[in-house]
Design a protein around this motif. Sequence first.
Motif, PDB file in Angstrom:
ATOM      1  N   ASN A 339      -0.157  -9.819  -3.797  1.00 26.19           N
ATOM      2  CA  ASN A 339       1.284  -9.582  -3.695  1.00 26.19           C
ATOM      3  C   ASN A 339       1.651  -8.961  -2.355  1.00 26.19           C
ATOM      4  N   ARG A 340       0.847  -8.030  -1.885  1.00 27.71           N
ATOM      5  CA  ARG A 340       1.133  -7.378  -0.607  1.00 27.71           C
ATOM      6  C   ARG A 340       1.021  -8.360   0.557  1.00 27.71           C
ATOM      7  N   GLN A 343       4.191 -10.526   0.483  1.00 26.19           N
ATOM      8  CA  GLN A 343       5.362  -9.753   0.902  1.00 26.19           C
ATOM      9  C   GLN A 343       5.338  -9.443   2.389  1.00 26.19           C
ATOM     10  N   SER A 344       4.141  -9.388   2.990  1.00 24.89           N
ATOM     11  CA  SER A 344       4.026  -9.005   4.393  1.00 24.89           C
ATOM     12  C   SER A 344       4.708  -9.994   5.328  1.00 24.89           C
ATOM     13  N   GLY A 346       7.389 -12.019   4.148  1.00 21.18           N
ATOM     14  CA  GLY A 346       8.651 -12.399   3.539  1.00 21.18           C
ATOM     15  C   GLY A 346       8.534 -13.308   2.347  1.00 21.18           C
ATOM     16  N   CYS A 348       6.690 -14.138  -1.692  1.00 21.27           N
ATOM     17  CA  CYS A 348       6.667 -13.429  -2.959  1.00 21.27           C
ATOM     18  C   CYS A 348       5.617 -14.049  -3.878  1.00 21.27           C
TER      19      CYS A 348
END
Length: 388
Positions: A339-340, A343-344, A346, A348
């Motif tokens: 997940n990280r 997200q890094s 943009g 999901c």
Amino acid sequence: MSDTMQPPFSILFVDDDEMSRNHFARAMSADYNVHVARDADEAMTVLSRYGAEIAVLVTDFRMPGRDGDDLLREVAQAYPQIVRILVTAYADKDMLLQTVNTGDVFRILEKPLRTDMVREVLQLATARYTERETRQQRLLAMDETLAFLAHELNTPLATISLCARSVENDVAAQYDPQRQREIGLAATSMLNNAQYCLTLISSFWATVHKSGGQQSASGGATRAVRATRLIAALLDTYPFVASQRDWVKVDVEGDFVVHAMPNCVALVLSSLLSNALRALDGRSAPSLRVEVVAFPEPEIRIRDNGPGIAPEIKARLLQDPVTTHSGAGGHGMGMIFCNRIMQSFGGCLRIESTLGAGTTVTMGFPGSNGRLHATGDEEPSDTQLASR
């Protein structure tokens, strides 16, 4: 298109003669996606749009305005992964030597072009492109993985350093002097080791970037790779056990370009594939589908028919270290890690699951127009030749 078939390589052919462009496109479009341009400036315009998918540039030398030598040098600087081929009807030795030295030319073809010779050279050129891409991906993998580790380790190591310093300075008064000394020495050792690790990470990362040859994982230097190619590479190298590979099918409704951190995306794919295969272990008819969708948003979906995930666990998977396979050594950090990464840049990660009916994990990517080819009502221009 389904399963692991990849789109063909794309070729950019540049020549100011319209008949030559049309002949090349007709002869090669059965084997490659062909783009054409009439001069160096138009070629750079095509590359600005399709550079991520073009493997080989074939350019004439004599053209109005900027010649092929100038184009080769600009492409070598801006798109080093593209294999470059020069076409000339002139036996000018000095010109050829200068072009080879400054443009890093893979081959020189003489006019008039013979179809069989062009096909042979293009096969060699695409093989060279694949070699370059593989080498670059390995370098990027080291860079991106190190960047992620540095980010993840810096905070806990800094926290350890602060705690160690606090313990070192504030040893409880109730301890006898000998015990205080032992605690102080232990705190000093913790501090020194944490600082050593921080320095080592910083030094190693700096060394990697100074060594040259690879692009940074951030900003405009990030390479773009097609989603289908990432998936195909993963399935070719993943250590499947027994009949696991037979469980996996790939459905491609629309390919798209992954513009950010392709190797970190590959790490996420590998982790999600591993989770799905583990969930399918022991099922009577295991099925794992990898779906690639370009619209309305670019997505990769990993869909399995495993036992599913309980709602109370699913709700925490992307935030807390919970695991559905602790007996097999799971620690619950995998989904947080995935997940990280998404997200890094943009993106999901979304999880849908029903007990007894399976789980679907969706990797969502930023942007709403990630398709490789133009669609809609646009008429194809001379710089866009229809693919096969």
